[in-house]
Design a protein around this motif. Structure first.
Motif, mmCIF file in Angstrom:
data_model
loop_
_atom_site.group_PDB
_atom_site.id
_atom_site.type_symbol
_atom_site.label_atom_id
_atom_site.label_comp_id
_atom_site.label_asym_id
_atom_site.label_seq_id
_atom_site.Cartn_x
_atom_site.Cartn_y
_atom_site.Cartn_z
ATOM 1 N N VAL A 47 0.829 -1.204 0.000
ATOM 2 C CA VAL A 47 0.000 0.000 0.000
ATOM 3 C C VAL A 47 0.868 1.261 0.000
ATOM 4 N N ILE A 48 1.953 1.275 0.766
ATOM 5 C CA ILE A 48 2.805 2.467 0.832
ATOM 6 C C ILE A 48 3.421 2.774 -0.525
ATOM 7 N N VAL A 49 3.925 1.745 -1.197
ATOM 8 C CA VAL A 49 4.513 1.948 -2.525
ATOM 9 C C VAL A 49 3.445 2.442 -3.501
ATOM 10 N N TYR A 50 2.249 1.878 -3.395
ATOM 11 C CA TYR A 50 1.151 2.322 -4.254
ATOM 12 C C TYR A 50 0.801 3.790 -3.998
ATOM 13 N N MET A 51 0.760 4.203 -2.744
ATOM 14 C CA MET A 51 0.421 5.594 -2.434
ATOM 15 C C MET A 51 1.456 6.553 -3.006
ATOM 16 N N PHE A 52 2.736 6.168 -2.950
ATOM 17 C CA PHE A 52 3.764 7.032 -3.537
ATOM 18 C C PHE A 52 3.605 7.086 -5.055
ATOM 19 N N ALA A 53 3.288 5.944 -5.669
ATOM 20 C CA ALA A 53 3.046 5.927 -7.117
ATOM 21 C C ALA A 53 1.870 6.830 -7.467
ATOM 22 N N TYR A 54 0.792 6.772 -6.666
ATOM 23 C CA TYR A 54 -0.370 7.622 -6.909
ATOM 24 C C TYR A 54 0.004 9.106 -6.826
ATOM 25 N N ALA A 55 0.876 9.444 -5.887
ATOM 26 C CA ALA A 55 1.286 10.839 -5.747
ATOM 27 C C ALA A 55 2.070 11.301 -6.972
ATOM 28 N N MET A 56 2.988 10.486 -7.450
ATOM 29 C CA MET A 56 3.762 10.831 -8.645
ATOM 30 C C MET A 56 2.848 10.965 -9.860
ATOM 31 N N LEU A 57 1.913 10.057 -10.002
ATOM 32 C CA LEU A 57 0.998 10.100 -11.137
ATOM 33 C C LEU A 57 -0.013 11.234 -10.994
ATOM 34 N N GLY A 58 -0.330 11.606 -9.748
ATOM 35 C CA GLY A 58 -1.168 12.779 -9.532
ATOM 36 C C GLY A 58 -0.461 14.043 -9.989
ATOM 37 N N ALA A 59 0.839 14.149 -9.701
ATOM 38 C CA ALA A 59 1.619 15.294 -10.171
ATOM 39 C C ALA A 59 1.676 15.309 -11.696
ATOM 40 N N ALA A 60 1.780 14.129 -12.324
ATOM 41 C CA ALA A 60 1.781 14.047 -13.785
ATOM 42 C C ALA A 60 0.448 14.521 -14.359
ATOM 43 N N ALA A 61 -0.661 14.172 -13.684
ATOM 44 C CA ALA A 61 -1.978 14.615 -14.138
ATOM 45 C C ALA A 61 -2.101 16.129 -14.052
ATOM 46 N N LEU A 62 -1.581 16.712 -12.978
ATOM 47 C CA LEU A 62 -1.592 18.171 -12.853
ATOM 48 C C LEU A 62 -0.790 18.822 -13.965
ATOM 49 N N MET A 63 0.361 18.242 -14.254
ATOM 50 C CA MET A 63 1.209 18.767 -15.319
ATOM 51 C C MET A 63 0.511 18.670 -16.665
ATOM 52 N N SER A 64 -0.203 17.574 -16.897
ATOM 53 C CA SER A 64 -0.904 17.414 -18.172
ATOM 54 C C SER A 64 -2.022 18.438 -18.325
ATOM 55 N N LEU A 65 -2.754 18.710 -17.228
ATOM 56 C CA LEU A 65 -3.795 19.742 -17.288
ATOM 57 C C LEU A 65 -3.198 21.107 -17.590
ATOM 58 N N TYR A 66 -2.091 21.413 -16.961
ATOM 59 C CA TYR A 66 -1.399 22.683 -17.185
ATOM 60 C C TYR A 66 -0.983 22.823 -18.654
ATOM 61 N N LEU A 67 -0.449 21.753 -19.226
ATOM 62 C CA LEU A 67 0.029 21.807 -20.607
ATOM 63 C C LEU A 67 -1.118 21.834 -21.608
ATOM 64 N N LEU A 68 -2.231 21.184 -21.277
ATOM 65 C CA LEU A 68 -3.359 21.143 -22.201
ATOM 66 C C LEU A 68 -4.068 22.489 -22.312
ATOM 67 N N PHE A 69 -4.171 23.218 -21.209
ATOM 68 C CA PHE A 69 -4.984 24.427 -21.193
ATOM 69 C C PHE A 69 -4.188 25.715 -21.309
ATOM 70 N N ARG A 70 -2.882 25.620 -21.376
ATOM 71 C CA ARG A 70 -2.101 26.822 -21.637
ATOM 72 C C ARG A 70 -2.195 27.150 -23.128
ATOM 73 N N LYS A 71 -2.015 28.404 -23.478
ATOM 74 C CA LYS A 71 -2.244 28.832 -24.862
ATOM 75 C C LYS A 71 -1.108 28.428 -25.798
ATOM 76 N N LYS A 72 0.109 28.522 -25.356
ATOM 77 C CA LYS A 72 1.228 28.195 -26.241
ATOM 78 C C LYS A 72 1.606 26.724 -26.110
ATOM 79 N N ALA A 73 2.260 26.225 -27.150
ATOM 80 C CA ALA A 73 2.659 24.821 -27.171
ATOM 81 C C ALA A 73 3.706 24.561 -26.098
ATOM 82 N N PRO A 74 3.649 23.391 -25.473
ATOM 83 C CA PRO A 74 4.619 23.088 -24.415
ATOM 84 C C PRO A 74 6.020 22.906 -24.973
ATOM 85 N N GLN A 75 6.995 23.220 -24.156
ATOM 86 C CA GLN A 75 8.376 22.994 -24.527
ATOM 87 C C GLN A 75 8.724 21.528 -24.314
ATOM 88 N N SER A 76 9.788 21.094 -24.969
ATOM 89 C CA SER A 76 10.177 19.689 -24.871
ATOM 90 C C SER A 76 10.494 19.297 -23.432
#
Length: 261
Positions: free
Chosen positions: A129-158
């Motif tokens: 469970v502990i390893v899973y919770m850390f994985a969820y946190a990392m993937l949650g940060a990835a989801a936040l990053m994806s939302l940020y990149l999708l809704f910003r006006k300019k194309a994301p940098q590499s």
């Protein structure tokens, strides 16, 4: 330590994390930002450790207890991301998300019993469970990053897309380890590594979703919008795997993973 003392640890931790996020936005020295964020993590983890001691078991049984770990790992994942890639906003988002889970636990506390069913007394349960919770946190940060990149006006940098990729790589790696721990635990507790339990099925769907994102990014690196949508869909699958499964009729009375209701 009782659940009634949670606010005495949660509020100071949130203050530290919030201060670290503000200092990051203002471009203060990294050592100050890391120090104050780590102080908040230490305060919060001291409550988890105290609950572990008082319950005489790891606090991982109920949804409220797993939210404790998610609230802890989100700022930790944000801090790791900040240290590695210096994105000023990531600490703010991780703090806000952690605050949401903390508030749920403050306003909707759950009964925490010392009793642990035999299947949860396996030494493989806690690392799973502990390893899973850390994985969820990392993937949650990835989801936040994806939302940020999708809704910003300019194309994301590499480099921004690479950040998303690296978060998914890390999260999926820990998720895979967690699944392996879970398989060993299941063999010890129920006599089989995999039984297509509803929870296991959704876990596999989540794992395949993130694997699809990785392959899509490698095959079509320029088509970033579709890959980010796949990433968000995978995060929805993750939510179903984490707590949505508890509300599905197929899991009621049949799933061995409904012990936390």
């Amino acid at each position: 330590m009782s659940w009634d003392s949670f606010y005495l640890f949660a509020i100071p931790a949130l203050i530290c994390w919030g201060a670290g996020a503000i200092f990051a936005w203002k471009g203060r020295r990294s050592i100050l930002i890391c120090g104050i964020t780590l102080a908040g993590l230490a305060v919060f983890f001291s409550f988890i450790a105290s609950m572990w001691f008082s319950l005489e078991r790891p606090p991982l049984r109920t949804m409220g207890e797993t939210r404790l770990w998610y609230s802890f790992f989100l700022p930790l994942a944000g801090l790791i991301t900040y240290i590695r890639w210096k994105y000023k906003w990531i600490l703010s988002f991780s703090t806000i998300l952690s605050a949401v889970f903390i508030c749920i636990n403050l306003f909707k506390p759950e009964i925490h019993s010392k009793t642990l069913m035999p299947a949860l007394q396996s030494p493989w349960f806690a690392p799973h469970v502990i390893v899973y919770m850390f994985a969820y946190a990392m993937l949650g940060a990835a989801a936040l990053m994806s939302l940020y990149l999708l809704f910003r006006k300019k194309a994301p940098q590499s480099g921004e897309l690479a950040l998303c990729d690296n978060l998914v790589y890390s999260g999926l790696a820990f998720m895979t380890i967690g699944m392996l721990f879970g398989a060993v635990w299941a063999k010890e507790a129920w006599g089989h590594y995999w039984a297509w339990d509803p929870k296991e099925t959704w876990a596999l769907a989540t794992w395949l979703g993130y694997l699809t994102y990785i392959h899509f990014r490698l095959d079509r690196p320029s088509d970033y919008r579709k890959s980010l949508l796949v990433l968000l869909l995978s995060f929805v699958l993750l939510q179903m795997c984490w707590y949505g499964i508890n509300y599905l009729p197929s899991a009621q009375g049949t799933s061995v993973h409904t012990y936390n209701l």
